[in-house]
Design a protein around this motif. Structure first.
Motif, mmCIF file in Angstrom:
data_model
loop_
_atom_site.group_PDB
_atom_site.id
_atom_site.type_symbol
_atom_site.label_atom_id
_atom_site.label_comp_id
_atom_site.label_asym_id
_atom_site.label_seq_id
_atom_site.Cartn_x
_atom_site.Cartn_y
_atom_site.Cartn_z
ATOM 1 N N VAL B 116 51.249 -19.835 56.453
ATOM 2 C CA VAL B 116 52.025 -19.308 57.289
ATOM 3 C C VAL B 116 52.217 -17.852 57.418
ATOM 4 C CG1 VAL B 116 54.622 -19.578 57.803
ATOM 5 C CG2 VAL B 116 53.458 -21.554 57.250
ATOM 6 N N GLU B 117 52.478 -17.350 56.083
ATOM 7 C CA GLU B 117 52.671 -15.861 55.987
ATOM 8 C C GLU B 117 51.463 -15.132 56.683
ATOM 9 O OE1 GLU B 117 53.337 -14.565 52.009
ATOM 10 O OE2 GLU B 117 54.075 -12.438 52.894
ATOM 11 N N LYS B 118 50.110 -15.477 56.407
ATOM 12 C CA LYS B 118 48.942 -14.798 56.872
ATOM 13 C C LYS B 118 48.791 -15.208 58.375
ATOM 14 C CE LYS B 118 46.522 -14.280 52.543
ATOM 15 N NZ LYS B 118 46.026 -15.193 51.392
ATOM 16 N N ASN B 119 49.259 -16.179 58.696
ATOM 17 C CA ASN B 119 49.229 -16.509 60.249
ATOM 18 C C ASN B 119 50.165 -15.467 60.717
ATOM 19 O OD1 ASN B 119 47.753 -18.702 61.933
ATOM 20 N ND2 ASN B 119 48.035 -19.845 59.924
ATOM 21 N N VAL B 120 51.144 -15.258 60.366
ATOM 22 C CA VAL B 120 52.218 -14.575 61.056
ATOM 23 C C VAL B 120 51.871 -13.205 61.118
ATOM 24 C CG1 VAL B 120 54.576 -13.705 61.171
ATOM 25 C CG2 VAL B 120 54.093 -16.349 60.643
ATOM 26 N N ALA B 121 51.231 -12.832 59.721
ATOM 27 C CA ALA B 121 50.850 -11.361 59.524
ATOM 28 C C ALA B 121 49.458 -11.029 60.319
ATOM 29 C CB ALA B 121 50.666 -10.941 57.914
ATOM 30 N N PHE B 122 48.843 -11.960 61.046
ATOM 31 C CA PHE B 122 47.731 -11.728 61.440
ATOM 32 C C PHE B 122 47.142 -10.719 62.537
ATOM 33 C CE2 PHE B 122 43.961 -12.406 64.402
ATOM 34 C CZ PHE B 122 42.938 -12.999 63.431
ATOM 35 N N GLY B 123 48.212 -10.490 63.393
ATOM 36 C CA GLY B 123 48.138 -9.442 64.263
ATOM 37 C C GLY B 123 48.645 -7.957 64.088
ATOM 38 N N LEU B 124 49.422 -8.162 62.700
ATOM 39 C CA LEU B 124 49.942 -6.772 62.368
ATOM 40 C C LEU B 124 49.175 -5.643 61.963
ATOM 41 C CD1 LEU B 124 52.942 -7.917 60.289
ATOM 42 C CD2 LEU B 124 53.114 -6.685 62.247
ATOM 43 N N ARG B 125 47.833 -5.908 61.577
ATOM 44 C CA ARG B 125 46.771 -4.869 61.272
ATOM 45 C C ARG B 125 46.332 -4.278 62.571
ATOM 46 N NH1 ARG B 125 41.352 -7.067 58.459
ATOM 47 N NH2 ARG B 125 42.901 -8.291 57.057
ATOM 48 N N TYR B 126 46.240 -4.916 63.644
ATOM 49 C CA TYR B 126 45.963 -3.986 64.765
ATOM 50 C C TYR B 126 46.892 -3.401 65.666
ATOM 51 C CZ TYR B 126 42.261 -7.841 63.961
ATOM 52 O OH TYR B 126 41.355 -8.620 63.386
ATOM 53 N N LYS B 127 48.092 -3.422 65.060
ATOM 54 C CA LYS B 127 49.264 -2.680 65.651
ATOM 55 C C LYS B 127 49.497 -1.270 64.785
ATOM 56 C CE LYS B 127 53.953 -3.735 66.946
ATOM 57 N NZ LYS B 127 54.093 -3.068 68.506
ATOM 58 N N SER B 128 49.609 -0.328 65.564
ATOM 59 C CA SER B 128 49.894 1.106 65.069
ATOM 60 C C SER B 128 51.139 0.953 64.202
ATOM 61 C CB SER B 128 49.726 2.207 66.037
ATOM 62 O OG SER B 128 50.807 1.969 66.641
ATOM 63 N N GLY B 129 50.950 1.050 62.743
ATOM 64 C CA GLY B 129 52.175 1.183 62.010
ATOM 65 C C GLY B 129 52.427 -0.460 61.643
ATOM 66 N N GLY B 130 51.673 -1.279 62.083
ATOM 67 C CA GLY B 130 52.036 -2.723 61.676
ATOM 68 C C GLY B 130 51.840 -3.197 60.311
ATOM 69 N N LYS B 131 50.857 -2.482 59.629
ATOM 70 C CA LYS B 131 50.680 -2.937 58.379
ATOM 71 C C LYS B 131 51.545 -2.357 57.235
ATOM 72 C CE LYS B 131 46.250 -3.534 56.797
ATOM 73 N NZ LYS B 131 44.906 -3.351 56.316
ATOM 74 N N ARG B 132 52.410 -1.486 57.786
ATOM 75 C CA ARG B 132 53.577 -0.839 56.934
ATOM 76 C C ARG B 132 54.579 -2.012 56.552
ATOM 77 N NH1 ARG B 132 55.696 3.310 59.597
ATOM 78 N NH2 ARG B 132 53.650 3.931 59.930
ATOM 79 N N ASP B 133 54.879 -2.133 55.532
ATOM 80 C CA ASP B 133 56.167 -3.355 55.440
ATOM 81 C C ASP B 133 55.837 -4.451 56.034
ATOM 82 O OD1 ASP B 133 57.797 -1.436 54.147
ATOM 83 O OD2 ASP B 133 58.446 -0.592 56.027
ATOM 84 N N SER B 134 54.444 -5.076 56.117
ATOM 85 C CA SER B 134 54.024 -6.109 56.669
ATOM 86 C C SER B 134 54.868 -7.430 56.374
ATOM 87 C CB SER B 134 52.521 -6.451 56.961
ATOM 88 O OG SER B 134 52.196 -6.823 55.723
ATOM 89 N N HIS B 135 54.764 -7.261 54.898
ATOM 90 C CA HIS B 135 55.626 -8.453 54.018
ATOM 91 C C HIS B 135 57.155 -8.546 54.764
ATOM 92 C CE1 HIS B 135 55.716 -11.278 51.038
ATOM 93 N NE2 HIS B 135 57.001 -10.975 50.886
ATOM 94 N N LYS B 136 57.751 -7.673 54.723
ATOM 95 C CA LYS B 136 59.159 -7.615 55.327
ATOM 96 C C LYS B 136 59.128 -8.047 56.651
ATOM 97 C CE LYS B 136 61.469 -4.186 53.021
ATOM 98 N NZ LYS B 136 61.839 -2.770 52.802
ATOM 99 N N LYS B 137 58.335 -7.453 57.686
ATOM 100 C CA LYS B 137 58.140 -7.988 58.877
ATOM 101 C C LYS B 137 58.126 -9.334 58.956
ATOM 102 C CE LYS B 137 56.687 -3.467 60.820
ATOM 103 N NZ LYS B 137 55.624 -2.469 60.812
ATOM 104 N N VAL B 138 57.253 -9.782 58.289
ATOM 105 C CA VAL B 138 56.744 -11.490 58.418
ATOM 106 C C VAL B 138 57.923 -12.094 58.073
ATOM 107 C CG1 VAL B 138 55.464 -13.263 57.319
ATOM 108 C CG2 VAL B 138 54.500 -11.083 57.910
#
Lengths: 260, 391, 292
Positions: B116-138
């Motif tokens: 679930v976590e990785k599914n939700v985080a899937f698109g974050l790496r393509y968004k500028s600044g998405g990878k920052r705090d990705s855990h929190k965002k998920v």
């Protein structure tokens, strides 16, 4: 009444399983038999294993086989995976020539394929050696990988690709983060199949070999007589096979642990 | 197409996006978009404007082109003609992965190899600044859809409703300007469906982002939408507020699709401003209010529609002082539904009519007998006049 | 779109290269050689006069020779052994497949299935060697018979030994497709048949067998084709008297390539014929299903 039928079926099936496994068990047991000539049990000895491990020719042929199988597996897996990918992209009614091409090496008897390859190598004056074996093995293995990978991709849900695109993944991202991981079990299964076929092949190899592989070595010995030494070789090979299958199972185990 | 900026529209939560509001009141503009599949025009030169922050539904039967249109907005389908403008910039040629919209798929399309976590985080790496705090965002996204604590589950270990929430979180975590939903509740059972309808609506209000929702269920569309575009055969039949589409269907198709069902054939007798007097096939005369009355000509064949719940049934004819329209019918069948009783009756012209009667008191409607006579009456304002066109 | 077609083509290219050079070309060369005459010491005789070579039918000499009555025994043995192997595999395999698919505890299905497949992953040669060890004059079976006072039997190097080896080797290929079709079968059909008064036997032949026909046919094809082209089993367990077509091709191939190539293509043609029949069956079936 029903339970009688059940019991009969179960007993019958057990007998068939016994038929499947008895010869293998016999091999293992008799590889420890002291008697050289007869099947009479004369006591336990590990000495045939010691003898096997001292057999220079055997070790060398095993080395050749491993090398051939390794090169074949890598090459056939890459080529076959590409073919599987390419085929999966085509519509169902397209690419029938390629499908036929992949189908033929599987259905044409090995003996015919071996003879044809031999004829070819003689005709083009390609000296039989290590590489003649490798290319022969690659040519009969590609189909298996292509078919396994394609079957795996046939069950691939196209909307996953779309979902990945929608979430921002470009073509590379879609491939490496979605398609490839989902294909991987198919690729590994194909590779495992190729490795097994290659390391076990006798018929085609016997036509094109310029180096001695393990099946050629075992065959030469078996043709004369089944000896405790051949039993020991067989048992060792069995152990290696089982170890390989177990390793593959372990590698392919689903990451979630409790799922079957 | 000339934009009508004088249309004052206040987004329910424009404060969340003041800059966007100033720029442009439209979230998505679809201009003359068309798409053919072989001989079939799936989407036939459709134009529509979706306002910022609204809950917009594309409603229609399967095969009407609503999903194709949604997929074109997402960039998953390439159009043959027309333009798609998102937040003022033309994205017609922009590939799906570079569009500021995200889609919730009908069958969820969760990646089976990712938890679930990785599914939700899937698109974050393509968004500028998405990878920052990705855990929190998920975590925040999962909180939003009330699915915390299931981060390490795999899709095949989730129920249908949970999968739905993951699909939602996976799209919302990217903070899209528009969320597209392709019949997202279609795979859920009835009860869960109702719950999710309410929840989705709340979510949309809270986030204030535009939702474009595809469904074939008119009730669902009415429950959730600010505005609805009813589609048929690749075209938009009517685009209006939910209540307007329901109360004032502009075409027979919309009327039928919204469950109005009772069509009466008639002929125009007289047109007086916005009041059109017609003679029905069943013989009675009635005056109807038609906003586009000048278009009608005496002698023209028309139809009018009265929704089943707008009809009242009685044993005797209402007194002449009663200003309502009326007709005599024969009772054919009653279906008791608990909350209400649905009657099937037939008028003199042989037109079949459904009447929906709330069961206010126990034993209501017992005075009517099968094949007996009865009278129907209705407020003329509830009858909607339309042209005799394709059904 | 054009880009995609190019990519697909590039993905298929390596396969075409490898199989074109190392499969199609060899087959073509061998086909060519099957129409030539053998020269001294394994060489191919050059053609003096092409016109005469064709008009006089010299190019068919090898095919003519391959049909010589002296080979008839081998062909006949190959045929009946292949058919008998297939029939035995079906008879032995069907109840097992049925047991795994329908009777056995569902929790154990995967294990039982894996146990059918595992021998396939072990060396074929080794498994045939095991049978040699069992069937030899002084082998395991005779030793056991001797222990109860029965004189040693000549089991090795008989058609029976070859048949045993073939059945042993091909059995998994019969059980797996049978299992697949039994597993897919709609069980409620059996209940419906019972409800309509069909007894166990009649249920089996009137419901189960027709419902699993695709698995039966697939199993037959998967066993028949390899059995027809076998050569290792007969070589190890059959001895000189047990030779099959495969052994004829292999033996002295180098010395008389034209004749052996002709036989190889005849074998290929027979296999092709079986596949064609199978293809026709599949085609009909698909049409029937499409029509429903």
């Amino acid at each position: 009444m029903k339970s009688v039928g059940r019991t009969i079926l179960r007993t019958y099936s057990s007998a068939v399983y016994a038929f499947l496994y008895a010869p293998i068990l016999v091999l293992v047991v008799y590889s420890f038999n002291q008697s050289l000539q007869t099947a009479r049990w004369l006591g336990f000895t590990p000495r045939w294993y010691a003898q096997v491990l001292r057999d220079r020719e055997l070790i060398e042929s095993a080395g050749n086989s491993l090398l051939v199988a390794a090169v074949t597996t890598v090459a056939a897996t890459i080529i076959g995976t590409l073919a599987g990918l390419g085929l999966s992209r085509l519509q169902a009614n397209r690419g029938s020539a390629t499908k036929a091409l992949l189908f033929l090496p599987i259905v044409i008897p090995e003996i015919v394929v071996g003879a044809a390859l031999f004829t070819f190598f003689v005709a083009v004056e390609w000296e039989l050696g290590f590489w003649s074996v490798v290319v022969a093995h690659i040519s009969f293995s590609v189909s298996y990988v292509a078919i396994v990978v394609r079957a795996r991709l046939a069950g691939f849900d196209r909307t996953l690709e779309e979902a990945a695109r929608d979430l921002g993944a470009g073509p590379l991202g879609v491939f490496w983060r979605v398609k490839f991981p989902l294909m991987l079990p198919g690729i590994v299964a194909g590779a495992l199949l190729v490795f097994t076929l290659s390391i076990d092949d006798y018929v085609i190899t016997s036509f094109v070999a310029g180096v001695k592989t393990l099946p050629l070595h075992i065959y030469a010995k078996l043709k004369v007589n089944a000896t405790p030494e051949t039993n020991a070789i067989s048992t060792l090979l069995l152990a290696v096979t089982i170890a390989l299958i177990t390793a593959a199972q372990w590698l392919l185990r689903s990451p979630r642990g409790r799922k079957k | 197409m000339v934009e009508n900026f004088s249309t004052v529209y206040i987004a329910p939560c424009f404060s969340e996006n003041p800059a966007g509001f100033m720029e442009n009141p439209f979230s998505i503009r679809v201009v003359g978009v068309a798409k053919r599949f072989g001989d079939v025009a799936a989407v036939d030169h459709v134009s529509l404007d979706i306002r910022r922050g609204e809950f917009f539904s594309l409603l229609g039967p399967s095969g009407c082109g609503k999903t194709t249109l949604l997929r074109m907005i997402a960039g998953l389908e390439e159009g043959d003609a027309g333009n798609i403008i998102i937040d003022g910039s033309d994205v017609t040629r922009v590939p799906a992965h570079r569009r500021p919209v995200n889609l919730v798929f009908q069958q969820f399309a969760l990646f089976p190899h990712l938890n679930v976590e990785k599914n939700v985080a899937f698109g974050l790496r393509y968004k500028s600044g998405g990878k920052r705090d990705s855990h929190k965002k998920v975590s925040a996204a999962l909180d939003l859809v009330r699915l915390s604590g299931l981060q390490h589950r795999y899709p095949d270990e989730l129920s249908g409703g949970q999968k739905q929430r993951v699909a939602l979180a996976r799209a919302l975590v990217l903070e899209p300007r528009v969320l597209l939903l392709d019949e997202p509740l279609g795979a859920l059972d009835q009860k869960l469906r109702k719950e999710m309808q309410v929840e989705l609506k709340h979510l949309q209000r809270r986030l204030g982002i535009t939702f474009v929702f595809v469904t074939h269920d008119q009730e669902e569309a009415l429950t959730m939408s600010d505005r609805i575009a009813v589609m048929n055969a690749g075209k938009v039949e009517q685009m209006d507020s939910a209540a307007e589409v329901f109360e004032h269907p502009s075409t027979p198709f919309v009327a039928e699709f919204m469950g109005a069902g009772n069509f009466f054939t008639a002929k125009v007798r007289e047109v007086d401003g916005a009041i059109v007097t017609v003679i029905s096939k069943a013989g009675f005369e009635t005056a109807l209010l038609a906003p586009n009355a000048p278009n009608y000509r005496p002698g023209e064949k028309v139809r009018f529609v009265v929704r089943p719940e707008k009809l009242e049934m009685s044993l005797t004819e209402p007194p002449p002082a009663d200003a309502r329209a009326r007709m005599e019918v024969t009772v054919e069948e009653r279906v008791y539904q608990g909350v209400a009783t649905v009657w099937t009756v037939r008028n003199r012209a042989g037109e079949r009519i459904h009447v929906y009667q709330q069961n206010v008191i126990h034993g209501a409607g017992e005075q009517f007998v099968d094949m007996g006579k009865a009278w129907l009456c209705w407020d003329p304002r509830n009858a909607i006049l339309m042209r005799e066109q394709k059904a | 779109m054009k880009n995609g077609a190019l990519r697909t083509w590039l993905q298929l290219l390596p396969t075409w290269l490898v199989l074109g050079i190392f499969f199609l070309a060899p087959m073509a060369i061998m086909l060519g050689i099957s129409f030539r005459e053998k020269g001294p010491a394994g060489t191919i005789k050059p053609i003096d006069d092409m016109k005469q070579y064709i008009t006089k039918g010299t190019f068919l000499n090898n095919y003519r020779e391959s049909l010589d009555p002296s080979y008839a025994g081998v062909y006949w043995r190959s045929l009946w052994l292949a058919v008998a192997t297939t029939a035995l595999c079906l008879l032995i395999g069907y109840p097992v497949a049925y047991y795994i698919a329908i009777v056995a505890n569902p929790m154990r299905k995967n294990l039982l299935l894996a146990m059918v497949a595992i021998p396939f992953w072990t060396s074929f040669l080794i498994r045939m060697g095991a049978w040699k060890l069992i069937l030899e004059t002084q082998g395991v079976l005779n030793t056991m018979l001797g222990a109860v006072g029965i004189a040693p039997l000549d089991m090795l190097y008989t058609p029976g030994a070859v048949l045993t080896g073939l059945v042993y080797g091909e059995l998994p290929f019969m059980i797996l497709p049978l299992y697949a079709s039994l597993e897919k079968m709609d069980r409620t059909l059996l209940e419906a048949a019972a409800d309509l008064g069909a007894g166990a036997t009649s249920r089996f032949f009137r419901v189960t067998v027709p419902q699993t026909m695709s698995g039966i046919i697939a199993g037959i094809v998967l066993v028949l084709i390899p059995a027809a082209g076998q050569f290792v089993v007969s070589d190890i367990l059959g001895g000189a008297k047990g030779a099959l077509v495969g052994n004829i091709i292999q033996e002295g191939f180098q010395r008389n390539k034209p004749l052996k190539s002709a036989i190889a293509f005849e074998l290929t043609a027979v296999v092709g014929l079986m596949l064609a029949v199978y293809g026709l069956y599949l085609h009909r079936r698909r049409r029937k299903e499409a029509a429903l």
